[in-house]
Design an enzyme around this catalytic site. Sequence first.
Site, PDB file in Angstrom:
ATOM      1  N   CYS A  73       0.875  -0.932   0.142  1.00 53.77           N
ATOM      2  CA  CYS A  73      -0.130   0.023   0.081  1.00 53.77           C
ATOM      3  C   CYS A  73       0.848   1.129  -0.075  1.00 53.77           C
ATOM      4  CB  CYS A  73      -1.055  -0.222   1.462  1.00 53.77           C
ATOM      5  SG  CYS A  73      -1.729   1.545   1.593  1.00 53.77           S
ATOM      6  N   CYS A 187      -0.690   3.783  -6.271  1.00 56.01           N
ATOM      7  CA  CYS A 187      -1.617   3.064  -5.464  1.00 56.01           C
ATOM      8  C   CYS A 187      -1.748   1.886  -5.953  1.00 56.01           C
ATOM      9  CB  CYS A 187      -3.107   3.858  -5.367  1.00 56.01           C
ATOM     10  SG  CYS A 187      -4.316   2.797  -4.417  1.00 56.01           S
TER      11      CYS A 187
END
Length: 263
Positions: A73, A187
């Site tokens: 992440c 992302c």
Amino acid sequence: MTAPILFFDSGVGGLSVLAPVAAALPTAPLVYVADNAGFPYGTKTEAEINARVPALLGRLVERYKPQLVVIACNTASTIALATVRAALDLPVVGTVPAIKPAAEASVTRTIGVLGTQATVRQPYVDRLSAEFAADCRVLRHGSAALVQLAEAKLRGEAPDRAAFAAELAGLLDQPGGDAVDTVVLACTHFPLVADELAAAAPRPLTFVDGGAGIARRVVTLLKAAEWPATRSPGVAVFTRDAPEVAALAPALARYGLERTEIL
């Protein structure tokens, strides 16, 4: 029993990191954690991420006893990676925007960074840009919608092409955006919808993410590990039970995650 590799994200985005690692280490046991109780991370404050992620990973490491953790992440990594590494007594690999390979690939010397709102505002991104893309113009756009679109795709819902075009416009319609030729998918959710982004783009763009580089780093760190002859079924862990857990089961199985647990 061989200790697993543990992947951690707020949702299913980290599957874009798990896939190249699993390909490189085809029999390594895998545990994938989606913190759906805290989802999404990209709209949270730095203080919220710093309070939540290290504590949660501490619980997960105690429970699953991995030999290595991948924070799959960008938001959690750019905010909490140092804190997590200080708290855990095992290797921790983070995920940071792939600005270096994007700068190497760009012909126009104008690159875009497409991430969550929390990621694109981080000083970490400033430092990466200064170090690896000093001769480039770097434009940024934070998108919460793309995270939701990626989650919806993995639940089997039909993509909305107009929604992808609108998020790209947020980047490309900025001053100088007409020169962007390379886009960093900053992302881990976004590589899961790279095909949809490419189809919605007004012109050909090169999309870059860090998955391959993370896989190489994991292989290097675990070069002394002994792996079983065959891979056992992977485990997908969610931090709360919810309807999306069942809806994601077919997609998770395609990534080798055949068992589901609630933390």
